[in-house]
Scaffold this motif. Structure first.
Motif, PDB file in Angstrom:
ATOM      1  N   ILE A  65     -15.411  -7.430   8.044  1.00 46.98           N
ATOM      2  CA  ILE A  65     -14.554  -6.296   8.431  1.00 46.98           C
ATOM      3  C   ILE A  65     -14.820  -5.092   7.523  1.00 46.98           C
ATOM      4  N   ALA A 104      -4.255  -2.620   1.488  1.00 53.01           N
ATOM      5  CA  ALA A 104      -2.825  -2.443   1.764  1.00 53.01           C
ATOM      6  C   ALA A 104      -2.079  -2.021   0.496  1.00 53.01           C
ATOM      7  N   VAL A 140      -2.730   1.587  -0.060  1.00 50.73           N
ATOM      8  CA  VAL A 140      -1.935   2.429   0.852  1.00 50.73           C
ATOM      9  C   VAL A 140      -0.512   2.536   0.307  1.00 50.73           C
ATOM     10  N   TYR A 157      -3.930   1.395  11.498  1.00 50.95           N
ATOM     11  CA  TYR A 157      -3.854   0.126  10.769  1.00 50.95           C
ATOM     12  C   TYR A 157      -3.904   0.447   9.289  1.00 50.95           C
ATOM     13  N   HIS A 158      -2.869  -0.001   8.584  1.00 48.65           N
ATOM     14  CA  HIS A 158      -2.846   0.253   7.143  1.00 48.65           C
ATOM     15  C   HIS A 158      -2.617  -1.014   6.337  1.00 48.65           C
ATOM     16  N   GLY A 159      -2.475  -2.168   7.006  1.00 44.49           N
ATOM     17  CA  GLY A 159      -2.333  -3.411   6.270  1.00 44.49           C
ATOM     18  C   GLY A 159      -1.192  -4.265   6.787  1.00 44.49           C
ATOM     19  N   GLU A 212      -5.911   7.604   9.213  1.00 44.38           N
ATOM     20  CA  GLU A 212      -7.301   7.142   9.098  1.00 44.38           C
ATOM     21  C   GLU A 212      -8.144   8.228   9.765  1.00 44.38           C
ATOM     22  N   ASP A 238      -6.541   7.564   4.740  1.00 40.52           N
ATOM     23  CA  ASP A 238      -6.833   6.150   4.504  1.00 40.52           C
ATOM     24  C   ASP A 238      -8.288   5.914   4.901  1.00 40.52           C
ATOM     25  N   VAL A 253     -10.001   3.338   3.768  1.00 40.87           N
ATOM     26  CA  VAL A 253     -10.281   1.946   3.406  1.00 40.87           C
ATOM     27  C   VAL A 253     -11.456   1.413   4.221  1.00 40.87           C
ATOM     28  N   GLN A 254     -11.451   1.744   5.504  1.00 39.02           N
ATOM     29  CA  GLN A 254     -12.530   1.242   6.364  1.00 39.02           C
ATOM     30  C   GLN A 254     -13.635   2.267   6.577  1.00 39.02           C
ATOM     31  N   LYS A 256     -12.396  -1.936   0.476  1.00 40.03           N
ATOM     32  CA  LYS A 256     -13.526  -2.556   1.181  1.00 40.03           C
ATOM     33  C   LYS A 256     -14.888  -2.278   0.517  1.00 40.03           C
TER      34      LYS A 256
HETATM   35  C1  PLP Z   1      -7.859   1.595   7.493  1.00 42.44           C
HETATM   36  C2  PLP Z   1      -7.356   0.386   6.772  1.00 42.44           C
HETATM   37  N1  PLP Z   1      -6.360   0.504   5.894  1.00 42.44           N
HETATM   38  C3  PLP Z   1      -5.886  -0.534   5.204  1.00 42.44           C
HETATM   39  C4  PLP Z   1      -6.399  -1.804   5.410  1.00 42.44           C
HETATM   40  C5  PLP Z   1      -5.841  -2.963   4.648  1.00 42.44           C
HETATM   41  O1  PLP Z   1      -6.764  -3.411   3.715  1.00 42.44           O
HETATM   42  P1  PLP Z   1      -6.635  -4.884   3.119  1.00 42.44           P
HETATM   43  O2  PLP Z   1      -6.931  -5.819   4.240  1.00 42.44           O
HETATM   44  O3  PLP Z   1      -7.660  -4.918   2.027  1.00 42.44           O
HETATM   45  O4  PLP Z   1      -5.251  -5.035   2.605  1.00 42.44           O
HETATM   46  C6  PLP Z   1      -7.456  -1.996   6.320  1.00 42.44           C
HETATM   47  C7  PLP Z   1      -8.010  -3.325   6.554  1.00 42.44           C
HETATM   48  O5  PLP Z   1      -8.692  -3.604   7.494  1.00 42.44           O
HETATM   49  C8  PLP Z   1      -7.932  -0.867   7.027  1.00 42.44           C
HETATM   50  O6  PLP Z   1      -8.927  -0.984   7.911  1.00 42.44           O
END
Ligand code: PLP
Length: 357
Positions: free
Chosen positions: A49, A111, A114, A137-139, A217, A250, A252-253, A279
């Motif tokens: 992922i 997460a 975030v 999606y934030h967790g 995001e 965000d 993260v991805q 990530k």
């Molecule tokens: C955009 C985004 N934010 C936050 C998260 C949460 O990250 P984690 O799974 O490391 O808690 C993800 C996980 O896929 C994500 O894609």
């Protein structure tokens, strides 16, 4: 395919609430491939992922983690600083999407990072509400369950959630009711409705003076890999500036090369007030973080942030190696050579921000 004995053991004893795409048992990974306990070699399209951006077990990243394991494993952040974190900051500072992002806080998971961004936004602004996007999606932690709007499976049965969260539509042009059957609007020329809705939300549901942050995001991930139309994110930035609302991106991805830039924000030259990372930052070791301007970050009380494993030394050492590999192997150039290029920064024909916005 019959499950192996190990897979059956896992199905029996690993929490069902996780949910999995498959029941294969992975034993090894190298580059873009993983191997199962039956010796099958699989092309890992998932990259865990969006995590193993440099490939599974990249030799340089593995060597850095191994070396750090025999030097210092745990240098707790509320007790002392440690060298790999300082080196990681040196590596990350020059690649931030805006030079104002000069101060860092490291955590373990996306997460958590975030949540750290929300804590910062609330304390820094003394405002409570946070606006998130439909499909976001934030967790799955308790804080982020209330912020995630991509599927009900992530929240169903767990309420009540963190209060003060409002949802605005993300510009999803191919599913937009306004654009349906209307050839004059679409991705290239967005109808502007999502910004209109955001403005309405600030008028009707969450006064700007109560709104700490808009959390987005830059490319919707779990919500369908949706790229916003040109001009959307600059328009959100403008709205934030007008109302003293913080913009949290965000990444993260979308960060660490997944969209062809180090961070997706660069496609639109949009400055986040808080950048959330995880990530790809350490290619599989658990590491996440937020970056903000020092003046903003330092509005928090000492001791209000931190945790036992945040910014672990081994993970940070891996992060340093990742940053070096990104440069040495010209990873971004490689991505850019392979993806279909849309110049997302191209201003609208009416100017930087769509006339509709
Ligand atoms: C955009 C985004 N934010 C936050 C998260 C949460 O990250 P984690 O799974 O490391 O808690 C993800 C996980 O896929 C994500 O894609």
């Amino acid at each position: 395919m019959a499950a192996t004995a190990r897979a059956a053991f896992g199905v029996q004893h690993i929490a069902k609430g996780i949910g999995r795409l498959s029941n294969v048992v992975l034993t090894r990974g190298a580059g873009s491939f993983v191997w199962t306990d039956e010796g099958r070699k699989l092309l890992d399209f998932t990259a865990g992922i969006g995590v193993t951006n440099l490939g599974h077990c990249h030799p340089k990243v593995t060597a850095a983690a191994q070396s750090q394991l025999s030097t210092l494993v745990h240098g707790q952040v509320n007790i002392a600083m440690h060298e790999p974190m300082l080196s990681l900051i040196e590596k990350l500072k020059p690649v931030m999407p805006d030079p104002s992002l000069d101060t860092f806080f490291f955590w373990n998971s996306g997460a958590e990072a975030v949540e750290a961004s929300i804590k910062l936004a609330r304390m820094a602004t003394k405002r409570q509400n946070v606006i998130v996007m439909q499909g976001s999606y934030h967790g799955r932690t308790f804080g982020t369950m209330g912020l995630t709007k991509s599927k009900t499976v992530y929240s169903s049965g767990f309420a009540p959630f963190m209060p003060g969260v409002l949802t605005a539509p993300f510009p999803y042009c191919t599913q937009c009711a306004v654009a349906a059957g209307n050839e004059t609007v679409g991705f290239e020329n967005c109808c502007g409705n999502p910004i209109h809705e955001l403005k309405v939300l600030l008028k009707q549901q969450s006064a700007a003076s109560d709104t700490a942050a808009i959390l987005i995001e830059p490319v919707l991930g779990e919500g369908g890999y949706v790229v916003p139309p040109p001009g959307f994110l600059p328009a959100v930035r403008k709205l934030c500036d007008e109302h003293g609302i913080l913009l949290i991106l965000d990444e993260v991805q979308s960060g660490f090369g997944r969209t062809g830039k180090y961070f997706a924000a660069e496609h639109w030259n949009v400055r986040p007030d808080i950048l959330v990372m995880a990530k790809g930052i350490a290619n599989g070791l658990p590491l996440s973080g937020i970056a903000a301007n020092k003046e903003l970050m330092d509005r928090q009380n000492p001791g209000s942030m931190g945790g036992t494993y945040g910014g672990n030394a081994v993970a940070c050492a891996a992060g340093v190696a990742c940053a070096e590999v990104m440069q040495e192997e010209k990873v971004l150039e490689n991505v850019a050579a392979r993806y279909i290029h849309y110049d997302l920064s191209t201003p609208y024909k009416d100017g930087l921000v769509n006339a509709n916005w």
